[in-house]
Design a protein around this motif. Structure first.
Motif, PDB file in Angstrom:
ATOM      1  N   GLY A   1      -8.947   7.216  -2.716  1.00 25.39           N
ATOM      2  CA  GLY A   1      -8.875   7.129  -4.167  1.00 25.39           C
ATOM      3  C   GLY A   1      -8.016   5.964  -4.634  1.00 25.39           C
ATOM      4  N   ILE A   2      -6.837   5.822  -4.029  1.00 29.03           N
ATOM      5  CA  ILE A   2      -5.918   4.745  -4.423  1.00 29.03           C
ATOM      6  C   ILE A   2      -6.537   3.381  -4.133  1.00 29.03           C
ATOM      7  CG2 ILE A   2      -3.709   3.656  -3.843  1.00 29.03           C
ATOM      8  CD1 ILE A   2      -2.573   6.492  -3.443  1.00 29.03           C
ATOM      9  N   VAL A   3      -7.102   3.226  -2.939  1.00 33.08           N
ATOM     10  CA  VAL A   3      -7.701   1.944  -2.561  1.00 33.08           C
ATOM     11  C   VAL A   3      -8.932   1.650  -3.428  1.00 33.08           C
ATOM     12  CG1 VAL A   3      -8.866   0.681  -0.713  1.00 33.08           C
ATOM     13  CG2 VAL A   3      -6.812   2.000  -0.208  1.00 33.08           C
ATOM     14  N   SER A   4      -9.741   2.672  -3.695  1.00 36.08           N
ATOM     15  CA  SER A   4     -10.944   2.473  -4.523  1.00 36.08           C
ATOM     16  C   SER A   4     -10.576   1.907  -5.883  1.00 36.08           C
ATOM     17  CB  SER A   4     -11.696   3.800  -4.703  1.00 36.08           C
ATOM     18  OG  SER A   4     -12.231   4.259  -3.484  1.00 36.08           O
ATOM     19  N   VAL A   5      -9.556   2.475  -6.510  1.00 39.51           N
ATOM     20  CA  VAL A   5      -9.127   1.997  -7.824  1.00 39.51           C
ATOM     21  C   VAL A   5      -8.619   0.558  -7.726  1.00 39.51           C
ATOM     22  CG1 VAL A   5      -7.407   2.312  -9.651  1.00 39.51           C
ATOM     23  CG2 VAL A   5      -8.666   4.276  -8.774  1.00 39.51           C
ATOM     24  N   PHE A   6      -7.882   0.261  -6.670  1.00 40.82           N
ATOM     25  CA  PHE A   6      -7.372  -1.104  -6.489  1.00 40.82           C
ATOM     26  C   PHE A   6      -8.516  -2.117  -6.377  1.00 40.82           C
ATOM     27  CE2 PHE A   6      -6.068  -4.759  -3.999  1.00 40.82           C
ATOM     28  CZ  PHE A   6      -4.869  -5.118  -4.601  1.00 40.82           C
ATOM     29  N   LEU A   7      -9.612  -1.709  -5.764  1.00 42.29           N
ATOM     30  CA  LEU A   7     -10.703  -2.652  -5.513  1.00 42.29           C
ATOM     31  C   LEU A   7     -11.549  -2.965  -6.743  1.00 42.29           C
ATOM     32  CD1 LEU A   7     -12.055  -1.444  -2.027  1.00 42.29           C
ATOM     33  CD2 LEU A   7     -10.307  -3.164  -2.534  1.00 42.29           C
ATOM     34  N   VAL A   8     -11.486  -2.108  -7.773  1.00 44.34           N
ATOM     35  CA  VAL A   8     -12.367  -2.286  -8.936  1.00 44.34           C
ATOM     36  C   VAL A   8     -11.773  -3.298  -9.925  1.00 44.34           C
ATOM     37  CG1 VAL A   8     -13.553  -1.131 -10.844  1.00 44.34           C
ATOM     38  CG2 VAL A   8     -13.287   0.043  -8.668  1.00 44.34           C
ATOM     39  N   SER A   9     -11.912  -4.557  -9.607  1.00 40.77           N
ATOM     40  CA  SER A   9     -11.576  -5.642 -10.542  1.00 40.77           C
ATOM     41  C   SER A   9     -11.993  -6.953  -9.895  1.00 40.77           C
ATOM     42  CB  SER A   9     -10.076  -5.669 -10.879  1.00 40.77           C
ATOM     43  OG  SER A   9      -9.339  -6.344  -9.874  1.00 40.77           O
ATOM     44  N   PHE A  10     -11.924  -8.036 -10.672  1.00 42.92           N
ATOM     45  CA  PHE A  10     -12.288  -9.356 -10.168  1.00 42.92           C
ATOM     46  C   PHE A  10     -11.075 -10.130  -9.650  1.00 42.92           C
ATOM     47  CE2 PHE A  10     -15.843  -9.117 -13.494  1.00 42.92           C
ATOM     48  CZ  PHE A  10     -16.794  -8.746 -12.555  1.00 42.92           C
ATOM     49  N   ALA A  11      -9.966  -9.453  -9.391  1.00 41.13           N
ATOM     50  CA  ALA A  11      -8.735 -10.140  -9.000  1.00 41.13           C
ATOM     51  C   ALA A  11      -8.826 -10.646  -7.563  1.00 41.13           C
ATOM     52  CB  ALA A  11      -7.536  -9.202  -9.158  1.00 41.13           C
ATOM     53  N   ASN A  12      -9.281 -11.868  -7.394  1.00 40.40           N
ATOM     54  CA  ASN A  12      -9.308 -12.515  -6.083  1.00 40.40           C
ATOM     55  C   ASN A  12      -9.324 -14.024  -6.281  1.00 40.40           C
ATOM     56  OD1 ASN A  12     -12.208 -13.429  -6.218  1.00 40.40           O
ATOM     57  ND2 ASN A  12     -12.523 -11.204  -6.335  1.00 40.40           N
ATOM     58  N   PHE A  13      -9.116 -14.768  -5.193  1.00 35.66           N
ATOM     59  CA  PHE A  13      -8.978 -16.214  -5.311  1.00 35.66           C
ATOM     60  C   PHE A  13     -10.260 -16.894  -5.791  1.00 35.66           C
ATOM     61  CE2 PHE A  13      -5.531 -15.423  -2.120  1.00 35.66           C
ATOM     62  CZ  PHE A  13      -4.482 -15.841  -2.932  1.00 35.66           C
ATOM     63  N   SER A  14     -11.412 -16.352  -5.414  1.00 36.69           N
ATOM     64  CA  SER A  14     -12.658 -16.996  -5.830  1.00 36.69           C
ATOM     65  C   SER A  14     -12.858 -16.926  -7.344  1.00 36.69           C
ATOM     66  CB  SER A  14     -13.854 -16.361  -5.117  1.00 36.69           C
ATOM     67  OG  SER A  14     -13.998 -15.004  -5.455  1.00 36.69           O
ATOM     68  N   SER A  15     -12.222 -15.940  -7.983  1.00 37.22           N
ATOM     69  CA  SER A  15     -12.363 -15.803  -9.435  1.00 37.22           C
ATOM     70  C   SER A  15     -11.682 -16.943 -10.197  1.00 37.22           C
ATOM     71  CB  SER A  15     -11.791 -14.458  -9.900  1.00 37.22           C
ATOM     72  OG  SER A  15     -12.645 -13.404  -9.539  1.00 37.22           O
ATOM     73  N   ILE A  16     -10.718 -17.608  -9.552  1.00 40.66           N
ATOM     74  CA  ILE A  16     -10.083 -18.761 -10.213  1.00 40.66           C
ATOM     75  C   ILE A  16     -11.154 -19.807 -10.543  1.00 40.66           C
ATOM     76  CG2 ILE A  16      -8.413 -20.643 -10.000  1.00 40.66           C
ATOM     77  CD1 ILE A  16      -6.865 -18.920  -8.016  1.00 40.66           C
ATOM     78  N   GLY A  17     -11.972 -20.109  -9.527  1.00 44.48           N
ATOM     79  CA  GLY A  17     -13.028 -21.098  -9.734  1.00 44.48           C
ATOM     80  C   GLY A  17     -14.066 -20.644 -10.735  1.00 44.48           C
TER      81      GLY A  17
ATOM     82  N   ARG B   1      -4.254   0.155   7.370  1.00 44.75           N
ATOM     83  CA  ARG B   1      -5.688   0.117   7.100  1.00 44.75           C
ATOM     84  C   ARG B   1      -5.940  -0.137   5.601  1.00 44.75           C
ATOM     85  NH1 ARG B   1      -9.839   2.377  10.026  1.00 44.75           N
ATOM     86  NH2 ARG B   1      -8.552   1.769  11.792  1.00 44.75           N
ATOM     87  N   ALA B   2      -5.174   0.549   4.754  1.00 41.58           N
ATOM     88  CA  ALA B   2      -5.332   0.343   3.306  1.00 41.58           C
ATOM     89  C   ALA B   2      -4.927  -1.065   2.904  1.00 41.58           C
ATOM     90  CB  ALA B   2      -4.499   1.367   2.545  1.00 41.58           C
ATOM     91  N   GLY B   3      -3.826  -1.553   3.482  1.00 42.52           N
ATOM     92  CA  GLY B   3      -3.367  -2.909   3.190  1.00 42.52           C
ATOM     93  C   GLY B   3      -4.390  -3.952   3.583  1.00 42.52           C
TER      94      GLY B   3
ATOM     95  N   ALA C   1       0.835  -1.203   0.000  1.00 44.86           N
ATOM     96  CA  ALA C   1       0.000   0.000   0.000  1.00 44.86           C
ATOM     97  C   ALA C   1       0.870   1.254   0.000  1.00 44.86           C
ATOM     98  CB  ALA C   1      -0.933  -0.004   1.221  1.00 44.86           C
ATOM     99  N   PHE C   2       1.945   1.219   0.761  1.00 46.92           N
ATOM    100  CA  PHE C   2       2.825   2.387   0.870  1.00 46.92           C
ATOM    101  C   PHE C   2       3.522   2.700  -0.450  1.00 46.92           C
ATOM    102  CE2 PHE C   2       7.113   4.114   1.898  1.00 46.92           C
ATOM    103  CZ  PHE C   2       6.704   5.344   2.384  1.00 46.92           C
ATOM    104  N   ILE C   3       4.018   1.665  -1.130  1.00 45.08           N
ATOM    105  CA  ILE C   3       4.780   1.937  -2.362  1.00 45.08           C
ATOM    106  C   ILE C   3       3.892   2.383  -3.528  1.00 45.08           C
ATOM    107  CG2 ILE C   3       6.637   0.328  -1.765  1.00 45.08           C
ATOM    108  CD1 ILE C   3       5.491  -1.537  -3.959  1.00 45.08           C
ATOM    109  N   ILE C   4       2.568   2.193  -3.417  1.00 46.98           N
ATOM    110  CA  ILE C   4       1.696   2.703  -4.494  1.00 46.98           C
ATOM    111  C   ILE C   4       1.115   4.076  -4.136  1.00 46.98           C
ATOM    112  CG2 ILE C   4       1.128   0.437  -5.422  1.00 46.98           C
ATOM    113  CD1 ILE C   4      -1.586   0.621  -4.006  1.00 46.98           C
ATOM    114  N   GLY C   5       1.608   4.653  -3.014  1.00 48.95           N
ATOM    115  CA  GLY C   5       1.265   6.045  -2.732  1.00 48.95           C
ATOM    116  C   GLY C   5       0.425   6.314  -1.506  1.00 48.95           C
ATOM    117  N   VAL C   6       0.057   5.290  -0.741  1.00 45.51           N
ATOM    118  CA  VAL C   6      -0.721   5.499   0.482  1.00 45.51           C
ATOM    119  C   VAL C   6       0.203   6.021   1.579  1.00 45.51           C
ATOM    120  CG1 VAL C   6      -2.061   4.354   2.307  1.00 45.51           C
ATOM    121  CG2 VAL C   6      -2.404   3.715  -0.104  1.00 45.51           C
ATOM    122  N   PRO C   7      -0.164   7.094   2.291  1.00 46.57           N
ATOM    123  CA  PRO C   7       0.662   7.583   3.403  1.00 46.57           C
ATOM    124  C   PRO C   7       0.903   6.471   4.420  1.00 46.57           C
ATOM    125  CG  PRO C   7      -1.063   9.161   2.881  1.00 46.57           C
ATOM    126  CD  PRO C   7      -1.366   7.936   2.076  1.00 46.57           C
TER     127      PRO C   7
END
Length: 396
Positions: A337-353, A304-306, A292-298
């Motif tokens: 803003g940074i976290v919101s953008v990170f959350l908008v996708s289907f990238a999670n373990f359940s998507s494998i199935g 909390r972001a992580g 979280a820190f290296i993508i710009g979160v203070p």
């Protein structure tokens, strides 16, 4: 923080390179061009009046759809909820049915297939990838990670596992238009729209590094047909898409019930350990805080972001979005803003199935292939989200 953002982009690309199937063979110029396009589009969407106008129009369109959906929901479920109550299933998930219906109508009228083909032609010139990958990238953004493979069912037997990885990664990195309205009830629409655009190019960038290859023009072709409604009447299509939207809403609801209950169970187990006063999310937060820190979160908000980022990975984006809503008052606009953008996708373990099951339903052998590289698939799709989030950090 700008330096940290640059570091985040470099680290993300390095993490992709470390698992590359060919560390010496990828298209530097195309990747560089796509990163530049991501920066330009992010600046336009977040920092210009043109971008503000575009986002307002898109948000207004989905707001109208949600209003139309409310008419049907109130007719069927009116009186169930207490007055003034915000019932997640009724107000967020049920409108998916109406958006799915609209997608079905646009498919029947052959408007969506035309849009997909035009986007695919443009993307093929920018990305340097084959027609199949370019069309699939455009279709994934509109149709979603399961539905997109239906349009490729005749080609699946002839697609190599290497190409199948790229197609699956594109699907997992995207979101379906049918649930964009639901996201906009939970996140700022400008971050939802920006994430969709960035993830489109990010999927090509990360796949181009993780899984580089050359496409034989003879096996590529441009005969992909993303209109699966041929031969059906208008009302057949409408009925199918209404039911498909309802299935998506029910599936998301079931996943939320299960995953939120699971997190509660695990948190309760943590409390049974003498002297321990942290939760499962806290542990995940500490693990993901450096990312979280290296993508710009203070740094003071990184844990909390992580935690939110990790929650999305191990459960799904809806659970993480709900959690973000609960703590948003404690976070800066930059972090939200940074976290919101990170959350908008289907990238999670359940998507494998989900993806493996979708492909297996069309071709058992290829479905097994997806399952075999499932972990690498989540890894690559998560890097797409990291890259998008890091770029957004430059403009907040």
């Amino acid at each position: 923080m700008q330096f940290i953002g640059i570091l985040g982009i470099i680290v993300t690309l390095l993490l992709a390179w470390l698992v590359s199937s060919n560390k010496k063979k990828f298209k530097f110029l195309n990747i560089g061009l796509m990163i530049l396009i991501q920066f330009v589009l992010t600046f336009i969407l977040l920092n210009t009046s043109v971008g503000e106008f575009i986002i307002k129009k898109i948000a207004g369109f989905f707001e109208k759809l949600l209003g139309f959906a409310a008419e049907g929901v109130n007719f069927v479920f009116g009186g169930i909820a207490n007055e003034g109550a915000n019932v997640f299933f009724l107000n967020v998930l049920m409108p998916i049915v109406v958006v799915s219906l609209l997608i079905g109508i646009l498919q029947y009228l052959r408007i969506l297939p035309l849009i997909i083909k035009l986007l695919g032609i443009i993307l093929s010139k920018i990305t340097g990838m084959g027609n199949l990958e370019s069309y699939n990238g455009a279709a994934s953004v509109i149709l979603g990670q399961s539905e997109v493979f239906i349009s490729l069912k005749n080609k699946l037997p002839h697609i190599s596992d290497q190409r199948l990885y790229t197609l699956s990664a594109q699907a997992m990195s995207s979101v379906s238009m049918s649930i964009v309205g639901a996201y906009m009830t939970m996140l700022d629409p400008k971050y939802v729209v920006t994430a969709i655009v960035l993830n489109l190019f990010g999927g090509f960038i990360i796949a181009g590094i993780v899984n580089p290859y050359e496409v034989d023009e003879d096996e590529d072709g441009d005969d992909i047909d993303f209109n699966e409604t041929k031969g059906q009447s208008f009302f057949e299509v409408v009925g199918e898409y209404i039911l498909d939207g309802f299935k998506v809403a029910i599936t998301v609801a079931a996943m939320l019930i299960g995953y939120i209950a699971l997190i509660a169970i695990v948190n309760n187990l943590f409390l049974l350990i003498p002297g321990v006063s942290i939760t499962f999310q806290d542990v995940l937060g500490y693990i993901f805080a450096p990312l979280a820190f290296i993508i710009g979160v203070p740094w003071d908000e990184a844990v909390r972001a992580g935690s939110l980022m990790a929650t999305k990975l191990v459960t799904n984006e809806f659970v993480a979005m709900i959690n973000l809503g609960e703590v948003s008052g404690e976070l800066s606009e930059r972090t939200k803003g940074i976290v919101s953008v990170f959350l908008v996708s289907f990238a999670n373990f359940s998507s494998i199935g989900i993806i493996a099951g979708s492909v297996k339903g069309l071709n058992a052998e290829k479905g097994n292939s997806v399952a075999r590289f499932g972990l690498k698939l989540v890894y690559g799709a998560s890097l797409v989200s990291l890259l998008s989030a890091a770029i957004v950090g430059f403009f907040i």
